[in-house]
Design an enzyme around this catalytic site. Structure first.
Site, PDB file in Angstrom:
ATOM      1  N   ASP A  57       0.884  -1.175   0.000  1.00  0.00           N
ATOM      2  CA  ASP A  57       0.000   0.000   0.000  1.00  0.00           C
ATOM      3  C   ASP A  57       0.914   1.216   0.000  1.00  0.00           C
ATOM      4  OD1 ASP A  57      -2.372   1.592   0.261  1.00  0.00           O
ATOM      5  OD2 ASP A  57      -1.914   1.850   2.385  1.00  0.00           O
ATOM      6  N   SER A  58       0.313   2.372  -0.219  1.00  0.00           N
ATOM      7  CA  SER A  58       1.093   3.616  -0.202  1.00  0.00           C
ATOM      8  C   SER A  58       1.358   4.036   1.245  1.00  0.00           C
ATOM      9  CB  SER A  58       0.302   4.718  -0.888  1.00  0.00           C
ATOM     10  OG  SER A  58      -0.858   4.979  -0.121  1.00  0.00           O
ATOM     11  N   GLY A  60      -3.437   8.220  -4.651  1.00  0.00           N
ATOM     12  CA  GLY A  60      -4.726   8.680  -5.175  1.00  0.00           C
ATOM     13  C   GLY A  60      -4.660   9.970  -5.969  1.00  0.00           C
ATOM     14  N   CYS A  98      -4.773  -1.681  -1.344  1.00  0.00           N
ATOM     15  CA  CYS A  98      -5.012  -0.285  -1.707  1.00  0.00           C
ATOM     16  C   CYS A  98      -6.075  -0.264  -2.805  1.00  0.00           C
ATOM     17  CB  CYS A  98      -3.697   0.301  -2.229  1.00  0.00           C
ATOM     18  SG  CYS A  98      -3.880   1.927  -2.972  1.00  0.00           S
ATOM     19  N   THR A 117      -7.029   2.294  -4.666  1.00  0.00           N
ATOM     20  CA  THR A 117      -6.599   3.080  -5.827  1.00  0.00           C
ATOM     21  C   THR A 117      -5.726   2.227  -6.761  1.00  0.00           C
ATOM     22  OG1 THR A 117      -6.513   4.932  -4.302  1.00  0.00           O
ATOM     23  CG2 THR A 117      -5.542   5.277  -6.462  1.00  0.00           C
ATOM     24  N   CYS A 140     -10.909   3.572   1.023  1.00  0.00           N
ATOM     25  CA  CYS A 140      -9.447   3.734   1.002  1.00  0.00           C
ATOM     26  C   CYS A 140      -8.971   3.069   2.290  1.00  0.00           C
ATOM     27  CB  CYS A 140      -9.090   5.212   0.986  1.00  0.00           C
ATOM     28  SG  CYS A 140      -7.350   5.555   1.372  1.00  0.00           S
ATOM     29  N   THR A 141      -7.969   2.221   2.188  1.00  0.00           N
ATOM     30  CA  THR A 141      -7.571   1.452   3.370  1.00  0.00           C
ATOM     31  C   THR A 141      -7.058   2.346   4.509  1.00  0.00           C
ATOM     32  OG1 THR A 141      -5.480   1.001   2.230  1.00  0.00           O
ATOM     33  CG2 THR A 141      -7.145  -0.726   2.180  1.00  0.00           C
ATOM     34  N   HIS A 142      -6.539   3.513   4.163  1.00  0.00           N
ATOM     35  CA  HIS A 142      -6.086   4.431   5.219  1.00  0.00           C
ATOM     36  C   HIS A 142      -7.248   4.866   6.135  1.00  0.00           C
ATOM     37  CE1 HIS A 142      -2.339   4.860   2.957  1.00  0.00           C
ATOM     38  NE2 HIS A 142      -1.834   5.521   3.984  1.00  0.00           N
TER      39      HIS A 142
END
Ligand code: DGL
Length: 239
Positions: A9-10, A42, A72, A74, A181-183
């Site tokens: 992921d980012s 994103g 993620c 995105t 969004c996983t965040h």
């Protein structure tokens, strides 16, 4: 079997998925690539994102990963199809906003929070078109800047931005919010403070279950081994 499961992921968003994986796969070895250096995904073009994600997949592949979890939304929406096409021997499991769950549970007024890239994608329109029932409303909310402040854990900015994004919905009888969004799974309490009656819908458990299903299907489940987790990061961090 000496293979690993790669996740990326980012940044720290995918930890919400890793957490679910830890619970249901006690014998696996996970290698998590935390790409904080390139956060936010994103707000990148598809070409930029493909270059980044294919580099990560290559990194994970040469370290013995047979399955890659794109933790993620995105990157899944923008790159998974192309990655699958190039890396035919790898098994990919992606993450998409849990619009189907919101619809199946019969919610009437759902906000879909996600990055601008996810919200503006054709995949989102498709998911809504294929799942929306009569009388159900989906409000698409691009949350520019939110993943970045979660990544750097700037609490003040997170709260300010959330208030700006969500307070206009306080009069709209919102009953559910899809965390696309996983965040955003990491700031559930802050979201609930603004729209306290809405049920938060998080797809992390669904992704973990799909990973388990794929391991079984491909005869890759490990038995009797101790769970191992290693996290590598693309950014040097100070603590
Ligand atoms: N966590 C990612 C997602 O699920 C993206 C956050 C970002 O923009 O980097 O979409």
């Amino acid at each position: 079997m000496n293979y690993k499961i790669g996740i990326f992921d980012s940044g720290m968003g995918g930890f919400s998925i890793l957490e679910e994986l830890r619970k249901i796969l006690p014998n696996e070895t996970f290698l998590y690539y935390k790409d904080s250096k390139n956060n936010p995904y994103g707000e990148k073009t598809e070409e930029e994102l493909f270059k980044i994600t294919s580099g990560i997949v290559e990194y994970l592949r040469i370290r013995g990963c047979k399955m890659i979890i794109i933790a993620c939304n995105t990157a899944t929406i923008k790159c998974m199809k192309k990655l699958r096409h190039i890396y035919k021997k790898l098994i990919f499991v992606g993450t998409v906003p849990a619009i189907k769950i919101a619809s199946d549970k019969g919610f009437q007024n759902t906000i879909v929070m996600a990055t601008p890239a996810t919200i503006n994608s054709e995949r989102i329109s498709e998911l809504i078109k294929n799942n929306k029932k009569e009388n159900q409303k989906f409000y698409l909310l691009p949350c520019k800047g939110l993943a970045d402040c979660i990544e750097v854990q700037n609490q003040e900015r997170i709260e300010k931005l959330l208030f700006k994004l969500l307070s206009p919905y306080q009069t709209k009888q919102i009953d559910s919010i899809v965390l696309g969004c996983t965040h955003y799974s990491l700031i559930k309490d802050e979201i609930s403070k603004i729209l306290c009656h809405a049920t938060l819908i998080d797809g992390s458990m669904g992704v973990a279950q799909e990973v388990k299903r794929q391991l079984k299907l491909n005869n890759l489940e490990k038995k009797g081994e101790k769970q191992k987790i290693r996290v590598v990061t693309s950014k040097l961090e100070t603590c």
